[in-house]
Design a protein around this motif. Structure first.
Motif, short mmCIF file in Angstrom:
data_model
loop_
_atom_site.label_atom_id
_atom_site.label_comp_id
_atom_site.label_asym_id
_atom_site.label_seq_id
_atom_site.Cartn_x
_atom_site.Cartn_y
_atom_site.Cartn_z
N SER A 23 14.20 45.91 -44.78
CA SER A 23 14.41 45.61 -46.34
C SER A 23 13.35 46.24 -47.18
N LYS A 40 17.46 39.99 -46.87
CA LYS A 40 17.73 39.98 -45.54
C LYS A 40 17.58 41.47 -45.07
N ASN A 41 17.85 41.50 -43.60
CA ASN A 41 17.88 42.63 -43.09
C ASN A 41 18.59 43.77 -43.49
N GLU A 64 22.40 33.96 -54.79
CA GLU A 64 22.73 34.73 -53.78
C GLU A 64 23.36 36.03 -54.24
N SER A 85 21.43 39.93 -49.66
CA SER A 85 21.87 40.22 -48.29
C SER A 85 22.56 41.73 -47.88
N ASN A 86 22.79 42.23 -49.15
CA ASN A 86 23.10 43.68 -48.91
C ASN A 86 22.40 44.55 -49.80
N GLU A 92 17.08 28.34 -49.09
CA GLU A 92 17.67 28.09 -47.77
C GLU A 92 17.24 27.31 -46.82
N SER A 112 25.20 39.43 -52.75
CA SER A 112 25.46 40.34 -51.69
C SER A 112 26.29 41.60 -52.05
N THR A 142 18.23 35.50 -53.24
CA THR A 142 18.01 36.14 -52.05
C THR A 142 19.18 37.14 -51.94
N ARG A 196 13.82 36.20 -51.03
CA ARG A 196 14.16 36.72 -49.83
C ARG A 196 15.00 38.06 -49.78
N SER A 248 12.81 41.07 -44.65
CA SER A 248 13.26 41.14 -43.36
C SER A 248 13.26 42.70 -42.78
#
Length: 473
Positions: A171, A436-437, A400, A420-421, A386, A402, A418, A434, A168
């Motif tokens: 990233s 994330k932003n 996941e 996310s951070n 997801e 984060s 995934t 994956r 994303s």
């Protein structure tokens, strides 16, 4: 006059006989010299061959000693610092005391095993031909063995399966990547290392930088430029060379000199996962959900039939493999929760296997055994992604992450991992990955392209450590 002629003829006959004798003696000398040289050569050659054969036999005897030691270690947990002797019914614990060695084939061998730490031993085996007292040849082999299930080789810091990897906005992956599926980028996405996508249908698209760091509209590297390899590469920039067959909108034209990369097998087999689960079953079994939010607990080998939740300020120490049939959740509050390896692991790594999803939230810290080279692998056998809307995934991923988890090996070979951070992991493997932003995968140095030793189950066995074999006269 007549007598003179007769005398001359007699002289010539005597001279002729002398010449024949001289020639005969010369040739005889040549034959004797040649024969002596040949005999000396044959003697030297035969001796050399005997020494060569004896050298090979001595090496084989030493290797037999290594095999014997490993076998005995796996039969007797107290087998250490000993010499094993022929015709004895017991073992001599201590150091070599010059008694007769074990006879085998054309010679004998001796073995000594010394303890390095709780999970590492050094085996030294010496083979003698024909015997230790007056050997024609002697060879000594030294190896290290560790107690554990097996070695796993991780070739890349990040490895994706057929699902590929999705970036994303902004990233990044700081390291090398090998993917059997496509790489799909977006604004500001970059990979600092080498990038491979396998197969004739493999593609890379929309990456702001390959082999470096994206900053605004630039793609640069402060070190050696790194290449990208895929059949099709579009709308991407690279610091090195683009090896592709089809390309458009890139910072350079395709270099078509190399074939498409080949698919790379996942590092862990189903049989290995089954063995790890079996090791967990050999210990205790907890039926029902297991929740801990404070205090300390040690688990392993353990099978949990249900979910596992670690939260608050709890500390969980993994003493061996833990298998959870449901989901696993790590989170923290206050001082945060901790998950760590027992010090007995040494340089070995530990495993937590979940059949469901694994999530790592904020305020969770992971610790190694205190010895460099030890890691915690979180392995999910879930196939969740997801994009899935049905049970049991309900829009979630197999793993996941984060929060930073810099000693974690995250493995979801059947599902999706995934981020996310920002995340610092040692290794990530997923069918799909994956980001994330703004998520950045940073993995520590030293694990990719090396073997990691995993201990599992109460029935762990001793095994040879690759790369430690040394031989000396």
């Amino acid at each position: 006059m007549y007598k003179t002629i007769q005398y001359q003829q007699a002289y010539l006959r005597r001279r002729a006989r002398g010449n024949v004798l001289l020639v005969t003696l010369i040739f005889l000398g040549i034959f004797v010299t040649s024969g002596t040289a040949l005999l000396s050569y044959l003697t030297t050659y035969a001796r050399s061959e005997r020494i060569q054969v004896a050298s090979t036999q001595a090496r084989m005897l030493a290797e037999a000693g290594i095999d014997k030691a490993i076998h005995e270690l796996n039969q007797r947990s107290d087998y250490y610092d000993y010499d094993y002797y022929e015709n004895e019914t017991s073992y001599d614990y201590g150091y070599y005391d010059n008694r007769t060695n074990t006879t085998l084939g054309a010679g004998t061998f001796s073995i000594t095993v010394s303890t390095i730490d709780s999970v590492t031993k050094q085996i030294t085996a010496t083979g003698y031909v024909p015997n230790r007292t007056s050997p024609v040849s002697r060879k000594t082999i030294q190896v290290l063995v560790k107690k554990g299930r097996l070695w796993i080789t991780f070739r890349y810091g990040t490895q994706a399966g057929q699902g590929g990897i999705y970036f994303s906005n902004n990233s990044a992956l700081e390291g090398n990547l090998y993917s059997n599926g496509n790489i799909v980028g977006s604004n500001g996405a970059y990979i600092t290392g080498y990038t491979h996508v396998a197969g004739s249908a493999g593609s890379i698209s929309g990456m702001s930088c390959l082999g470096g760091v994206a900053s605004g509209s630039s793609c640069s590297s402060s070190w050696t430029p790194h290449n990208a390899y895929a059949h099709t590469i579009t709308n991407s920039k690279v610091t090195g060379t683009l090896y592709c067959q089809v390309g458009s909108g890139n910072s350079q034209l395709c270099n078509k000199s190399l074939p498409d990369p080949l698919p790379l097998a996942m590092p862990i087999s189903d049989d290995t996962i089954a063995q790890w689960k079996s090791g967990a079953v050999a210990g205790t079994t907890i039926t029902g959900d297991y929740n801990i939010s404070s205090g300390s607990v040690t688990l392993g080998p353990t099978k949990i039939i249900g979910n596992m939740t670690v939260s608050g300020t709890a500390t969980v120490t993994l003493a061996n493999t833990v298998w959870v049939t449901g989901n696993v959740s790590f989170s923290g509050a206050g001082g945060g929760s901790q998950v760590k390896l027992a010090s007995a692991f040494g340089s070995q790594s530990g495993i937590l296997v979940a059949d469901g999803q694994i999530s790592i939230g904020n305020n969770v810290s992971f610790q190694d055994s205190g010895t460099s080279g030890s890691y915690i692998m979180l392995l999910s056998t879930s196939s969740c992604d997801e994009s899935t809307t049905g049970s049991p995934c309900i829009g979630k991923n197999a793993i996941e992450i984060s929060n930073n988890a810099n000693i974690i090996i995250a493995n979801a070979q059947r599902g999706t991992v995934t981020f996310s951070n920002n995340a610092a992991v040692k290794e990530v493997v997923g069918k799909t990955i994956r980001l994330k932003n703004g998520a950045i995968i940073r993995y520590g140095s030293g694990l990719p392209w090396t073997r990691t030793f995993f201990q599992s189950g109460s029935d762990s066995s001793w095994a040879f450590v690759p790369g430690t074999y040394t031989i000396s006269p």
